[in-house]
Design a protein around this motif. Sequence first.
Motif, short mmCIF file in Angstrom:
data_model
loop_
_atom_site.label_atom_id
_atom_site.label_comp_id
_atom_site.label_asym_id
_atom_site.label_seq_id
_atom_site.Cartn_x
_atom_site.Cartn_y
_atom_site.Cartn_z
N TYR A 1 -3.61 9.16 -5.88
CA TYR A 1 -2.72 9.06 -5.24
C TYR A 1 -1.93 8.12 -5.89
CZ TYR A 1 1.99 10.08 -3.05
OH TYR A 1 3.39 9.91 -3.12
N HIS A 2 -0.60 8.32 -6.52
CA HIS A 2 0.06 6.98 -7.16
C HIS A 2 1.64 7.33 -6.70
CE1 HIS A 2 -3.66 5.32 -9.29
NE2 HIS A 2 -3.89 6.43 -9.32
N THR B 1 -3.75 11.33 -0.51
CA THR B 1 -3.73 9.94 -0.01
C THR B 1 -4.67 9.85 1.20
OG1 THR B 1 -2.03 9.91 1.89
CG2 THR B 1 -1.13 9.27 0.06
N ARG B 2 -5.28 11.47 2.12
CA ARG B 2 -6.46 11.06 2.75
C ARG B 2 -7.29 12.03 2.49
NH1 ARG B 2 -3.40 15.98 7.09
NH2 ARG B 2 -5.54 15.06 7.71
N ASN C 1 1.58 -1.13 -0.05
CA ASN C 1 -0.20 0.25 0.01
C ASN C 1 0.63 1.00 0.30
OD1 ASN C 1 -1.59 1.72 0.27
ND2 ASN C 1 -3.09 1.31 1.93
N PHE C 2 1.29 1.52 -0.94
CA PHE C 2 2.61 2.79 -1.64
C PHE C 2 2.28 3.70 -1.02
CE2 PHE C 2 4.23 -0.37 -3.93
CZ PHE C 2 4.92 -1.46 -3.18
N PRO C 3 0.36 4.02 -1.52
CA PRO C 3 -0.24 5.50 -0.79
C PRO C 3 0.71 6.19 0.54
CG PRO C 3 -0.91 4.84 -3.00
CD PRO C 3 -0.26 3.80 -1.86
N GLN C 4 -0.27 5.52 1.58
CA GLN C 4 -0.53 5.55 2.64
C GLN C 4 0.83 5.05 3.36
OE1 GLN C 4 -3.33 6.45 3.33
NE2 GLN C 4 -2.56 5.63 5.27
#
Length: 146
Positions: free
Chosen positions: A130-131, A124-125, A52-55
């Motif tokens: 978002y990538h 992300t929030r 989960n790269f965005p987080q």
Amino acid sequence: MISLKSDVELDIFYKYQVDKKTLSRIEANFQKEHEKMAAFMDGASFFIENENFPQAAFMLHQYIELWIRYTALFMMGKERKSHSIKELQTYIKAFTPELGNLFNTEIEEEQSILKLLDDAYITTRYENNYHINLEQIHIIVDKASK
């Protein structure tokens, strides 16, 4: 003319001594902030492992932001309330060049990674577009480790 005995030690900073209670509060606050920062890095590691790269980027943003803000408070006596790593870097650069140049904005790739990191805080929030990829995450992790 002022003369001192050679066996007498002069403490020119005697006015700036911190009492034990104040020092204890400073140490406790530092420990609390350090634990908060470590939790963000642990969170980033968890999200990286789970792809989960965005987080992970959000957690890394928070980790770096808190380190810069806390370092500014320690080095300069006040912090800058901002969520922009780029802005925080500029703020602290004169006092702590290592953090002020963590992302070298003269290099296009680092400027791009810094933008991705700053975008992570908001995007992300509040948005779903978002990538960020694993290679970019590893670059940020490397910067955060410094």
